[in-house]
Design an enzyme around this catalytic site. Structure first.
Site, PDB file in Angstrom:
ATOM      1  N   ILE A   1      27.570  37.895  43.498  1.00 30.15           N
ATOM      2  CA  ILE A   1      28.540  37.126  42.749  1.00 30.15           C
ATOM      3  C   ILE A   1      29.072  38.439  41.862  1.00 30.15           C
ATOM      4  CG2 ILE A   1      26.416  36.569  41.149  1.00 30.15           C
ATOM      5  CD1 ILE A   1      28.237  34.271  40.141  1.00 30.15           C
ATOM      6  N   SER A   2      30.428  38.477  41.741  1.00 28.11           N
ATOM      7  CA  SER A   2      31.108  39.538  41.015  1.00 28.11           C
ATOM      8  C   SER A   2      30.654  39.389  39.377  1.00 28.11           C
ATOM      9  CB  SER A   2      32.767  39.405  41.197  1.00 28.11           C
ATOM     10  OG  SER A   2      33.106  39.356  42.636  1.00 28.11           O
TER      11      SER A   2
END
Ligand code: SAM
Length: 216
Positions: free
Chosen positions: A63-64
């Site tokens: 997840i960025s």
């Protein structure tokens, strides 16, 4: 899914951090302040949800980092009603931020288990972008053109097919570089023959795979 006073407090602190790092758009900051990022994490890992860092989500993907999500989103200059293609659905967090800004989101993921998982999970949070499974390095021609395209994996070069699938006046944001670090590149399609290209800071994404990405 619980969103307690404590969670909201941690989110406020995260928004402050991102603002200090240079994100100025009130709409983008409000979206980060609204989406319950801890819902994307296992219960035991909730403490990690509101730190400004990327996090593993399984399948070797991440997840960025919230700052990165905010940076790419700000550069897209989203207007309510924009038709947006996201390449790299991942956890779905970026898609929720785009939807909070009023975008009509088409999102494509190349990893089948991740596609299945996120397609099932995101509607439970109240977000229903249009989900696609496949190689987004070639865009998603069946639903083109788009007002905006965001690539959330590192590409070796800018895929020309993505520029083709943009409306005139449309914006593409894509990290371009080697497998370790990439420059954030913004392309504005000024006409069918003319593009404006701007480059920003370095970021570090997992690789964009597929025909126009890294061959594995
Ligand atoms: N946007 C995501 C989020 O909000 O969690 C983060 C995405 S993660 C950094 C990059 C994603 O791009 C991974 O899920 C990976 O499987 C996907 N990906 C890599 N190559 C792709 C391709 N050619 N087409 C679509 N997705 C791809």
């Amino acid at each position: 899914m619980e969103d307690s006073y404590r969670h909201r407090g941690m989110r406020k602190a995260l928004v402050r951090i991102i603002k200090e790092k240079g994100i100025a758009s009130p709409a983008v900051l409000a979206a980060i302040g609204k989406v319950a990022r801890h819902h994307f994490f296992d219960n035991a890992l909730v403490e990690h949800a509101y730190q400004d860092k990327a996090f593993p989500i399984g399948e070797g993907q991440t997840i960025s980092q919230p700052y990165t999500v905010a940076f790419q989103t700000e550069k897209l200059e989203i207007q309510s009603g924009d038709k947006v293609l996201e390449v790299g659905t991942g956890s779905g967090y970026q898609a929720t931020i785009l939807m909070e800004l009023g975008a009509d989101v088409y999102t494509i993921e190349f990893n089948k288990p991740l596609y299945e998982r996120t397609k099932k999970f995101l509607p439970k949070m109240g977000y229903t972008p249009k989900f696609f499974y496949g190689d987004g390095s070639k865009g998603l021609a069946a639903h083109a053109p788009y007002d905006k395209i965001i690539v959330t994996a590192g590409a070796p070069t800018v895929p020309t097919e993505l520029i083709k699938q943009l409306n005139i006046g449309g914006i593409l944001i894509i990290p371009v570089g080697d497998e370790k670090k990439q420059k954030m590149v913004k392309i504005t399609k000024q006409s069918d023959k003319k593009i404006k290209k701007e480059a920003f800071d370095y970021f570090s994404f997992v690789p964009l795979l597929g025909e126009q990405g890294w061959k594995k």
